[in-house]
Design a protein around this motif. Structure first.
Motif, PDB file in Angstrom:
ATOM      1  N   ASN A   3      10.990   6.607  84.173  1.00 36.89           N
ATOM      2  CA  ASN A   3      10.135   5.811  84.811  1.00 36.89           C
ATOM      3  C   ASN A   3      10.424   4.448  83.765  1.00 36.89           C
ATOM      4  O   ASN A   3       9.845   4.724  82.766  1.00 36.89           O
ATOM      5  CB  ASN A   3       8.619   6.010  84.958  1.00 36.89           C
ATOM      6  CG  ASN A   3       7.773   5.076  85.625  1.00 36.89           C
ATOM      7  OD1 ASN A   3       8.148   3.928  85.397  1.00 36.89           O
ATOM      8  ND2 ASN A   3       6.926   5.201  86.237  1.00 36.89           N
ATOM      9  N   PRO A   4      10.868   3.358  84.391  1.00 35.52           N
ATOM     10  CA  PRO A   4      10.781   2.088  83.371  1.00 35.52           C
ATOM     11  C   PRO A   4       9.623   1.650  82.776  1.00 35.52           C
ATOM     12  O   PRO A   4       9.497   1.061  81.636  1.00 35.52           O
ATOM     13  CB  PRO A   4      11.347   1.277  84.148  1.00 35.52           C
ATOM     14  CG  PRO A   4      12.215   1.767  85.319  1.00 35.52           C
ATOM     15  CD  PRO A   4      11.342   3.180  85.770  1.00 35.52           C
ATOM     16  N   ILE A   5       8.365   1.645  83.536  1.00 35.93           N
ATOM     17  CA  ILE A   5       7.148   1.350  83.024  1.00 35.93           C
ATOM     18  C   ILE A   5       6.660   2.315  81.792  1.00 35.93           C
ATOM     19  O   ILE A   5       6.221   1.542  80.796  1.00 35.93           O
ATOM     20  CB  ILE A   5       6.141   1.490  84.058  1.00 35.93           C
ATOM     21  CG1 ILE A   5       6.614   0.394  85.067  1.00 35.93           C
ATOM     22  CG2 ILE A   5       4.835   1.149  83.749  1.00 35.93           C
ATOM     23  CD1 ILE A   5       5.882   0.363  86.582  1.00 35.93           C
ATOM     24  N   GLU A   6       7.148   3.455  81.886  1.00 36.25           N
ATOM     25  CA  GLU A   6       6.710   4.410  80.934  1.00 36.25           C
ATOM     26  C   GLU A   6       7.535   4.194  79.644  1.00 36.25           C
ATOM     27  O   GLU A   6       7.297   4.135  78.519  1.00 36.25           O
ATOM     28  CB  GLU A   6       6.943   6.000  81.364  1.00 36.25           C
ATOM     29  CG  GLU A   6       6.515   7.039  80.382  1.00 36.25           C
ATOM     30  CD  GLU A   6       6.614   8.317  80.802  1.00 36.25           C
ATOM     31  OE1 GLU A   6       6.494   9.080  79.785  1.00 36.25           O
ATOM     32  OE2 GLU A   6       7.238   8.611  82.026  1.00 36.25           O
ATOM     33  N   LYS A  12       6.376  -0.259  73.057  1.00 37.38           N
ATOM     34  CA  LYS A  12       5.556  -1.576  73.139  1.00 37.38           C
ATOM     35  C   LYS A  12       5.573  -2.347  72.030  1.00 37.38           C
ATOM     36  O   LYS A  12       5.775  -3.496  71.933  1.00 37.38           O
ATOM     37  CB  LYS A  12       4.202  -1.322  73.688  1.00 37.38           C
ATOM     38  CG  LYS A  12       3.443  -2.395  73.648  1.00 37.38           C
ATOM     39  CD  LYS A  12       1.866  -1.983  73.972  1.00 37.38           C
ATOM     40  CE  LYS A  12       1.015  -3.027  73.865  1.00 37.38           C
ATOM     41  NZ  LYS A  12      -0.651  -2.859  74.158  1.00 37.38           N
ATOM     42  N   GLY A  13       5.558  -1.620  70.904  1.00 41.19           N
ATOM     43  CA  GLY A  13       5.343  -2.597  69.576  1.00 41.19           C
ATOM     44  C   GLY A  13       6.703  -2.751  68.705  1.00 41.19           C
ATOM     45  O   GLY A  13       6.694  -2.968  67.721  1.00 41.19           O
ATOM     46  N   ILE A  14       7.771  -2.142  69.201  1.00 36.89           N
ATOM     47  CA  ILE A  14       9.129  -2.252  68.430  1.00 36.89           C
ATOM     48  C   ILE A  14       9.645  -3.393  68.347  1.00 36.89           C
ATOM     49  O   ILE A  14       9.301  -4.377  69.146  1.00 36.89           O
ATOM     50  CB  ILE A  14      10.156  -1.217  69.288  1.00 36.89           C
ATOM     51  CG1 ILE A  14      11.243  -0.860  68.381  1.00 36.89           C
ATOM     52  CG2 ILE A  14      10.587  -2.043  70.442  1.00 36.89           C
ATOM     53  CD1 ILE A  14      12.126   0.152  69.018  1.00 36.89           C
ATOM     54  N   ALA A  18      17.007  -3.720  68.430  1.00 36.37           N
ATOM     55  CA  ALA A  18      16.900  -2.445  67.922  1.00 36.37           C
ATOM     56  C   ALA A  18      18.046  -1.533  68.619  1.00 36.37           C
ATOM     57  O   ALA A  18      18.633  -1.938  69.694  1.00 36.37           O
ATOM     58  CB  ALA A  18      15.352  -1.704  68.569  1.00 36.37           C
ATOM     59  N   ASP A  19      18.461  -0.632  67.791  1.00 31.94           N
ATOM     60  CA  ASP A  19      19.628   0.281  68.466  1.00 31.94           C
ATOM     61  C   ASP A  19      18.857   1.551  69.024  1.00 31.94           C
ATOM     62  O   ASP A  19      17.907   1.690  68.848  1.00 31.94           O
ATOM     63  CB  ASP A  19      20.701   0.478  67.260  1.00 31.94           C
ATOM     64  CG  ASP A  19      20.024   1.396  65.931  1.00 31.94           C
ATOM     65  OD1 ASP A  19      18.806   1.704  66.185  1.00 31.94           O
ATOM     66  OD2 ASP A  19      20.545   1.592  64.776  1.00 31.94           O
ATOM     67  N   ARG A  20      19.910   2.424  69.396  1.00 29.55           N
ATOM     68  CA  ARG A  20      19.638   3.332  70.295  1.00 29.55           C
ATOM     69  C   ARG A  20      18.707   4.626  69.309  1.00 29.55           C
ATOM     70  O   ARG A  20      17.729   5.074  69.783  1.00 29.55           O
ATOM     71  CB  ARG A  20      20.681   4.091  70.730  1.00 29.55           C
ATOM     72  CG  ARG A  20      20.395   5.501  71.505  1.00 29.55           C
ATOM     73  CD  ARG A  20      21.557   6.112  72.115  1.00 29.55           C
ATOM     74  NE  ARG A  20      22.284   6.709  71.174  1.00 29.55           N
ATOM     75  CZ  ARG A  20      23.549   7.030  71.358  1.00 29.55           C
ATOM     76  NH1 ARG A  20      24.218   7.233  72.543  1.00 29.55           N
ATOM     77  NH2 ARG A  20      24.558   7.430  70.358  1.00 29.55           N
ATOM     78  N   ARG A  21      19.314   4.720  68.060  1.00 32.36           N
ATOM     79  CA  ARG A  21      18.311   5.568  67.211  1.00 32.36           C
ATOM     80  C   ARG A  21      17.081   5.028  67.120  1.00 32.36           C
ATOM     81  O   ARG A  21      16.229   6.075  67.117  1.00 32.36           O
ATOM     82  CB  ARG A  21      19.449   5.614  65.913  1.00 32.36           C
ATOM     83  CG  ARG A  21      18.664   6.684  65.034  1.00 32.36           C
ATOM     84  CD  ARG A  21      19.392   6.772  63.614  1.00 32.36           C
ATOM     85  NE  ARG A  21      19.576   5.531  62.883  1.00 32.36           N
ATOM     86  CZ  ARG A  21      18.458   4.774  62.069  1.00 32.36           C
ATOM     87  NH1 ARG A  21      17.554   5.659  61.974  1.00 32.36           N
ATOM     88  NH2 ARG A  21      18.733   3.588  61.487  1.00 32.36           N
ATOM     89  N   GLY A  50      15.836  -6.681  73.686  1.00 30.47           N
ATOM     90  CA  GLY A  50      14.632  -6.939  74.354  1.00 30.47           C
ATOM     91  C   GLY A  50      14.461  -5.743  75.220  1.00 30.47           C
ATOM     92  O   GLY A  50      15.166  -4.916  75.586  1.00 30.47           O
ATOM     93  N   PRO A  51      13.009  -5.785  75.538  1.00 30.32           N
ATOM     94  CA  PRO A  51      12.615  -4.420  76.446  1.00 30.32           C
ATOM     95  C   PRO A  51      13.605  -4.535  77.857  1.00 30.32           C
ATOM     96  O   PRO A  51      13.730  -3.385  78.388  1.00 30.32           O
ATOM     97  CB  PRO A  51      11.242  -4.614  76.723  1.00 30.32           C
ATOM     98  CG  PRO A  51      10.946  -6.100  76.206  1.00 30.32           C
ATOM     99  CD  PRO A  51      11.940  -6.390  75.430  1.00 30.32           C
ATOM    100  N   ASN A  52      13.749  -5.643  78.062  1.00 32.46           N
ATOM    101  CA  ASN A  52      14.490  -5.686  79.681  1.00 32.46           C
ATOM    102  C   ASN A  52      15.879  -5.201  79.455  1.00 32.46           C
ATOM    103  O   ASN A  52      16.231  -4.582  80.187  1.00 32.46           O
ATOM    104  CB  ASN A  52      14.492  -7.309  80.126  1.00 32.46           C
ATOM    105  CG  ASN A  52      13.178  -7.761  80.386  1.00 32.46           C
ATOM    106  OD1 ASN A  52      12.513  -6.941  80.772  1.00 32.46           O
ATOM    107  ND2 ASN A  52      13.249  -9.130  80.582  1.00 32.46           N
TER     108      ASN A  52
END
Length: 62
Positions: A3-6, A12-14, A18-21, A50-52
């Motif tokens: 779920n994208p929301i999950e 949230k705080g990242i 950021a990379d996959r790891r 970003g999160p998107n």
């Protein structure tokens, strides 16, 4: 399928980029479900700005 929301809640705080790891490690530390961790493990190994971008990639690979 994760779920994208999950996914967003867990990350949230990242700090981005950021990379996959980093995304996978953060999800594990935050107690993400196995489904979310697996989804993040299968995204393309690149830098996400970003999160998107993460949500879009999770949607395409799930």
């Amino acid at each position: 399928m994760a779920n994208p929301i999950e996914v967003q809640k867990v990350l949230k705080g990242i700090d981005y980029p950021a990379d996959r790891r980093t995304l996978v490690e953060t999800a594990r530390q935050e107690g993400a479900s196995r489904e979310v961790v697996t989804a993040l493990e299968h995204i393309t190994d690149r830098s996400y700005d970003g999160p998107n971008a993460v949500s879009q990639e999770v949607s395409h690979t799930s």
